[in-house]
Design a protein around this motif. Structure first.
Motif, PDB file in Angstrom:
ATOM      1  N   VAL A   1      15.997 -34.692 -20.733  1.00  0.00           N
ATOM      2  CA  VAL A   1      14.875 -34.529 -21.536  1.00  0.00           C
ATOM      3  C   VAL A   1      14.182 -33.105 -20.740  1.00  0.00           C
ATOM      4  CG1 VAL A   1      14.123 -36.877 -21.847  1.00  0.00           C
ATOM      5  CG2 VAL A   1      13.304 -36.004 -19.657  1.00  0.00           C
ATOM      6  N   SER A   2      13.308 -32.485 -21.379  1.00  0.00           N
ATOM      7  CA  SER A   2      12.680 -31.185 -20.759  1.00  0.00           C
ATOM      8  C   SER A   2      11.371 -31.791 -19.799  1.00  0.00           C
ATOM      9  CB  SER A   2      12.019 -30.439 -21.812  1.00  0.00           C
ATOM     10  OG  SER A   2      12.655 -29.903 -22.821  1.00  0.00           O
ATOM     11  N   GLY A   3      11.488 -31.114 -18.661  1.00  0.00           N
ATOM     12  CA  GLY A   3      10.458 -31.604 -17.630  1.00  0.00           C
ATOM     13  C   GLY A   3      10.752 -30.712 -16.408  1.00  0.00           C
ATOM     14  N   ARG A   4      10.202 -31.438 -15.348  1.00  0.00           N
ATOM     15  CA  ARG A   4      10.240 -30.968 -13.774  1.00  0.00           C
ATOM     16  C   ARG A   4      11.453 -31.582 -12.915  1.00  0.00           C
ATOM     17  NH1 ARG A   4       6.600 -27.427 -11.531  1.00  0.00           N
ATOM     18  NH2 ARG A   4       5.030 -27.957 -13.089  1.00  0.00           N
ATOM     19  N   THR A   5      12.147 -30.733 -12.384  1.00  0.00           N
ATOM     20  CA  THR A   5      13.292 -31.467 -11.460  1.00  0.00           C
ATOM     21  C   THR A   5      12.806 -31.955 -10.343  1.00  0.00           C
ATOM     22  OG1 THR A   5      13.698 -29.400 -10.815  1.00  0.00           O
ATOM     23  CG2 THR A   5      14.984 -30.314 -12.657  1.00  0.00           C
ATOM     24  N   GLY A   6      13.271 -32.576  -9.489  1.00  0.00           N
ATOM     25  CA  GLY A   6      12.669 -33.277  -8.130  1.00  0.00           C
ATOM     26  C   GLY A   6      13.776 -32.502  -7.203  1.00  0.00           C
ATOM     27  N   ARG A   7      13.737 -33.192  -6.210  1.00  0.00           N
ATOM     28  CA  ARG A   7      14.843 -32.799  -5.135  1.00  0.00           C
ATOM     29  C   ARG A   7      16.183 -33.175  -5.553  1.00  0.00           C
ATOM     30  NH1 ARG A   7      15.217 -35.795   0.783  1.00  0.00           N
ATOM     31  NH2 ARG A   7      17.060 -34.903   1.576  1.00  0.00           N
ATOM     32  N   ALA A   8      17.317 -32.040  -5.117  1.00  0.00           N
ATOM     33  CA  ALA A   8      18.842 -32.191  -5.371  1.00  0.00           C
ATOM     34  C   ALA A   8      19.186 -33.423  -4.181  1.00  0.00           C
ATOM     35  CB  ALA A   8      19.405 -31.073  -5.327  1.00  0.00           C
ATOM     36  N   MET A   9      19.277 -34.373  -4.513  1.00  0.00           N
ATOM     37  CA  MET A   9      19.695 -35.645  -3.583  1.00  0.00           C
ATOM     38  C   MET A   9      21.267 -35.294  -2.880  1.00  0.00           C
ATOM     39  SD  MET A   9      16.915 -36.936  -3.371  1.00  0.00           S
ATOM     40  CE  MET A   9      17.173 -38.301  -2.270  1.00  0.00           C
ATOM     41  N   VAL A  10      22.099 -34.865  -3.900  1.00  0.00           N
ATOM     42  CA  VAL A  10      23.490 -34.545  -3.430  1.00  0.00           C
ATOM     43  C   VAL A  10      23.958 -33.111  -3.714  1.00  0.00           C
ATOM     44  CG1 VAL A  10      25.840 -35.003  -3.922  1.00  0.00           C
ATOM     45  CG2 VAL A  10      24.084 -36.730  -4.227  1.00  0.00           C
ATOM     46  N   THR A  11      24.159 -32.170  -2.612  1.00  0.00           N
ATOM     47  CA  THR A  11      24.471 -30.920  -2.735  1.00  0.00           C
ATOM     48  C   THR A  11      25.939 -30.650  -2.851  1.00  0.00           C
ATOM     49  OG1 THR A  11      24.534 -30.572  -0.285  1.00  0.00           O
ATOM     50  CG2 THR A  11      22.167 -30.422  -1.354  1.00  0.00           C
ATOM     51  N   ARG A  12      26.036 -29.337  -2.963  1.00  0.00           N
ATOM     52  CA  ARG A  12      27.457 -28.939  -3.467  1.00  0.00           C
ATOM     53  C   ARG A  12      28.426 -29.124  -2.039  1.00  0.00           C
ATOM     54  NH1 ARG A  12      27.981 -22.360  -4.165  1.00  0.00           N
ATOM     55  NH2 ARG A  12      27.082 -22.836  -1.898  1.00  0.00           N
ATOM     56  N   GLY A  13      29.581 -29.592  -2.730  1.00  0.00           N
ATOM     57  CA  GLY A  13      30.543 -30.000  -1.843  1.00  0.00           C
ATOM     58  C   GLY A  13      30.668 -31.440  -1.255  1.00  0.00           C
ATOM     59  N   ASN A  14      29.569 -32.206  -1.634  1.00  0.00           N
ATOM     60  CA  ASN A  14      29.452 -33.564  -1.391  1.00  0.00           C
ATOM     61  C   ASN A  14      30.144 -34.564  -2.435  1.00  0.00           C
ATOM     62  OD1 ASN A  14      28.163 -33.728   1.523  1.00  0.00           O
ATOM     63  ND2 ASN A  14      26.764 -32.506   0.279  1.00  0.00           N
ATOM     64  N   LEU A  15      30.348 -35.708  -2.004  1.00  0.00           N
ATOM     65  CA  LEU A  15      31.083 -36.587  -3.157  1.00  0.00           C
ATOM     66  C   LEU A  15      29.855 -37.255  -3.858  1.00  0.00           C
ATOM     67  CD1 LEU A  15      33.361 -37.980  -4.391  1.00  0.00           C
ATOM     68  CD2 LEU A  15      33.483 -39.551  -2.560  1.00  0.00           C
ATOM     69  N   ALA A  16      30.134 -37.533  -5.138  1.00  0.00           N
ATOM     70  CA  ALA A  16      29.282 -38.047  -6.169  1.00  0.00           C
ATOM     71  C   ALA A  16      29.920 -39.294  -6.714  1.00  0.00           C
ATOM     72  CB  ALA A  16      28.416 -37.162  -7.163  1.00  0.00           C
ATOM     73  N   ASN A  17      29.510 -40.316  -6.472  1.00  0.00           N
ATOM     74  CA  ASN A  17      30.292 -41.776  -6.856  1.00  0.00           C
ATOM     75  C   ASN A  17      29.773 -42.032  -8.320  1.00  0.00           C
ATOM     76  OD1 ASN A  17      32.051 -42.206  -4.765  1.00  0.00           O
ATOM     77  ND2 ASN A  17      30.205 -42.871  -3.685  1.00  0.00           N
ATOM     78  N   ALA A  18      30.497 -42.357  -9.303  1.00  0.00           N
ATOM     79  CA  ALA A  18      29.878 -42.986 -10.586  1.00  0.00           C
ATOM     80  C   ALA A  18      29.145 -43.760 -10.540  1.00  0.00           C
ATOM     81  CB  ALA A  18      31.328 -43.138 -11.334  1.00  0.00           C
ATOM     82  N   ASP A  19      27.827 -43.730 -11.247  1.00  0.00           N
ATOM     83  CA  ASP A  19      26.848 -44.900 -11.343  1.00  0.00           C
ATOM     84  C   ASP A  19      26.286 -45.308 -10.230  1.00  0.00           C
ATOM     85  OD1 ASP A  19      27.588 -44.990 -14.348  1.00  0.00           O
ATOM     86  OD2 ASP A  19      29.211 -46.309 -13.909  1.00  0.00           O
ATOM     87  N   GLN A  20      26.260 -44.564  -9.004  1.00  0.00           N
ATOM     88  CA  GLN A  20      25.646 -44.949  -7.939  1.00  0.00           C
ATOM     89  C   GLN A  20      24.809 -43.896  -7.175  1.00  0.00           C
ATOM     90  OE1 GLN A  20      28.986 -46.507  -5.050  1.00  0.00           O
ATOM     91  NE2 GLN A  20      29.551 -48.115  -6.527  1.00  0.00           N
ATOM     92  N   SER A  21      25.448 -42.570  -7.259  1.00  0.00           N
ATOM     93  CA  SER A  21      24.946 -41.591  -6.414  1.00  0.00           C
ATOM     94  C   SER A  21      23.837 -41.117  -7.404  1.00  0.00           C
ATOM     95  CB  SER A  21      25.910 -40.423  -6.403  1.00  0.00           C
ATOM     96  OG  SER A  21      26.974 -40.907  -5.306  1.00  0.00           O
ATOM     97  N   LEU A  22      22.534 -41.081  -6.765  1.00  0.00           N
ATOM     98  CA  LEU A  22      21.371 -40.402  -7.479  1.00  0.00           C
ATOM     99  C   LEU A  22      21.361 -39.060  -7.134  1.00  0.00           C
ATOM    100  CD1 LEU A  22      18.484 -40.564  -8.805  1.00  0.00           C
ATOM    101  CD2 LEU A  22      17.664 -41.108  -6.628  1.00  0.00           C
ATOM    102  N   LEU A  23      21.508 -37.980  -8.090  1.00  0.00           N
ATOM    103  CA  LEU A  23      21.642 -36.590  -8.009  1.00  0.00           C
ATOM    104  C   LEU A  23      20.212 -35.959  -7.807  1.00  0.00           C
ATOM    105  CD1 LEU A  23      24.404 -35.722 -10.551  1.00  0.00           C
ATOM    106  CD2 LEU A  23      24.538 -36.622  -8.292  1.00  0.00           C
ATOM    107  N   THR A  24      19.323 -36.472  -8.777  1.00  0.00           N
ATOM    108  CA  THR A  24      17.830 -35.770  -8.738  1.00  0.00           C
ATOM    109  C   THR A  24      16.993 -36.621  -9.645  1.00  0.00           C
ATOM    110  OG1 THR A  24      16.497 -34.048  -8.984  1.00  0.00           O
ATOM    111  CG2 THR A  24      18.162 -34.284 -10.649  1.00  0.00           C
ATOM    112  N   THR A  25      15.750 -36.451  -9.896  1.00  0.00           N
ATOM    113  CA  THR A  25      14.948 -37.223 -10.588  1.00  0.00           C
ATOM    114  C   THR A  25      14.294 -36.249 -11.628  1.00  0.00           C
ATOM    115  OG1 THR A  25      12.931 -36.956  -9.093  1.00  0.00           O
ATOM    116  CG2 THR A  25      14.386 -38.979  -9.155  1.00  0.00           C
ATOM    117  N   LEU A  26      13.890 -36.849 -12.736  1.00  0.00           N
ATOM    118  CA  LEU A  26      13.241 -35.546 -14.025  1.00  0.00           C
ATOM    119  C   LEU A  26      12.036 -36.439 -14.417  1.00  0.00           C
ATOM    120  CD1 LEU A  26      13.981 -32.653 -15.058  1.00  0.00           C
ATOM    121  CD2 LEU A  26      15.127 -34.165 -16.737  1.00  0.00           C
ATOM    122  N   VAL A  27      11.300 -35.518 -14.330  1.00  0.00           N
ATOM    123  CA  VAL A  27       9.747 -36.236 -15.148  1.00  0.00           C
ATOM    124  C   VAL A  27       9.569 -35.145 -16.357  1.00  0.00           C
ATOM    125  CG1 VAL A  27       9.269 -37.618 -13.076  1.00  0.00           C
ATOM    126  CG2 VAL A  27       8.429 -35.213 -13.461  1.00  0.00           C
TER     127      VAL A  27
END
Length: 400
Positions: free
Chosen positions: A187-213
């Motif tokens: 959706v169009s909106g404002r992003t929050g903080r990046a919870m996982v940054t470059r080079g880190n592992l993101a796990n499917a359906d578990q890792s929260l990347l950011t919030t968008l409102v």
């Protein structure tokens, strides 16, 4: 002889002195009389008065609430992998479809290539099985092969068709996983903080990347007690405007007009309150979710109400009173009962009648009831919430 003359002269001087004193006293009295005759009494002091009129008023209650985004998205990884790129600035505005995160695509691209090869192989086998099945059908018609051989080749054809379908499904899944490596804004909106940054592992359906409102519009949720909730619902059901006055952060300079668009379908059994929701336009994005809000919601309507400037109401211990000017321009102290407030005006519930002239400016010039004044008519203070007219009733706030 000389002595006799001196005595006569002295006696004459003693007689003149009282005469001169009497003449001076008479002259002073005459001057005072002339001064008193030329001095007139001071004119009555000028005061500003306003005439009380009856008008329709919508009474409202004040409720506390919170601003929430119309849509809130928790962006989570849909495939596992290492973050290759964070493609946004934290807290910035983004449009729907903008790239936010990129997961390393190489493993998923390899799976797509392998699935494509499997599909080609399955289609090749399908073509061969189809030829053998057709040949078996012709030979069976000539009775050159048995029915059993014919059935085996038909079964092999069906198996290879299923293999093609499975290979196609595997390719679709691999391509979908490859697509999921690109995390875009839903959706169009404002992003929050990046919870996982470059080079880190993101796990499917578990890792929260950011919030968008979303930012426009926003919702304001608040709860009303049972009595106010049903009174407001009855008022709105009778066609009253569903516009609400919303003040944010306790700042009178941040007042907005919202629209009531949702009423919950049941009372909260723990608190005995009913939840309401207002929609508030936020085109510039200045209103942030989580802000404290105070909402003025209409709960009753008075067809004939008396409104008076708040500064005209004086207090004496626990009593409230005003100064009324009669037809002879004499002042009268009148005890009143006040109700709810609307901007700079007060609803008078008892003590005044329509047509009464009440002093709104210059009360300090009135030293006692019955004093004569020079009234100057002025207009009543305008309401901040709504213009005063028969078509648009004034909205009054909670009683103080």
């Amino acid at each position: 002889m000389g002595s006799l003359f001196q005595r006569a002269r002295f006696a004459s001087s003693r007689a003149v002195i009282p005469f001169l004193l009497v003449m001076a006293l008479l002259a002073g009295c005459e001057a005072k009389s002339q001064e008193a005759a030329t001095t007139s009494p001071p004119p009555p002091p000028e005061v500003d008065v306003t005439e009380i009129i009856a008008q329709p008023v919508v009474l409202s209650e004040s409720f506390t609430g919170r601003v929430e985004a119309a849509e809130t998205v928790e962006l989570r990884a849909r495939v596992s992998g290492y973050i290759q790129e964070v493609a946004f600035e934290e807290g910035e505005l983004v449009e729907q479809g903008d790239l936010l995160f990129l997961i390393d695509q190489r493993p998923y691209q390899a799976r797509v290539s392998a699935s494509q090869a499997d599909l080609v192989q399955a289609r090749s086998q399908l073509a061969q099985a189809g030829s053998e099945a057709e040949r078996a059908r012709v030979l069976l018609g000539r009775q050159a092969i048995s029915q059993e051989v014919h059935d085996q080749r038909q079964s092999a054809l069906n198996n290879t068709r299923a293999m093609v379908d499975a290979a196609q499904t595997a390719l679709d899944t691999a391509e979908l996983d490859l697509e999921y490596t690109r995390m875009t804004a839903p959706v169009s909106g404002r992003t929050g903080r990046a919870m996982v940054t470059r080079g880190n592992l993101a796990n499917a359906d578990q890792s929260l990347l950011t919030t968008l409102v979303t930012i426009d519009p926003v919702h304001v949720y608040f709860e009303a007690d049972e009595q106010a909730a049903f009174a407001s619902h009855a008022l709105l059901s009778n066609g009253e405007s569903n516009n609400l006055i919303i003040e944010l952060g306790g700042d009178p300079q941040r007042q907005y007009t919202g629209t009531l668009d949702f009423i919950d379908n049941r009372l909260n059994p723990n608190t005995g309150t009913l939840q309401f929701r207002a929609v508030l336009a936020n085109p510039d994005g200045r209103i942030r979710p989580g802000e404290f809000a105070r909402v003025e919601m209409p709960v009753a309507r008075l067809e004939q109400a008396l409104l008076l400037d708040r500064k005209a109401v004086l207090t004496n211990q626990d009593r409230r009173y005003v100064y009324v000017v009669d037809e002879n321009n004499l002042t009268e102290q009148r005890q009143v009962t006040t109700g709810r407030q609307v901007a700079e005006r007060t609803v008078i519930t008892d003590g005044l009648q329509p047509g009464n002239r009440v002093i709104v400016n210059g009360v300090q010039k009135v030293f006692f009831p019955g004093m004569e004044v020079s009234p100057q008519s002025v207009a009543a203070a305008p309401a901040a919430d709504a213009p005063i007219s028969d078509d648009q009733p004034t909205i009054a706030a909670r009683e103080e």
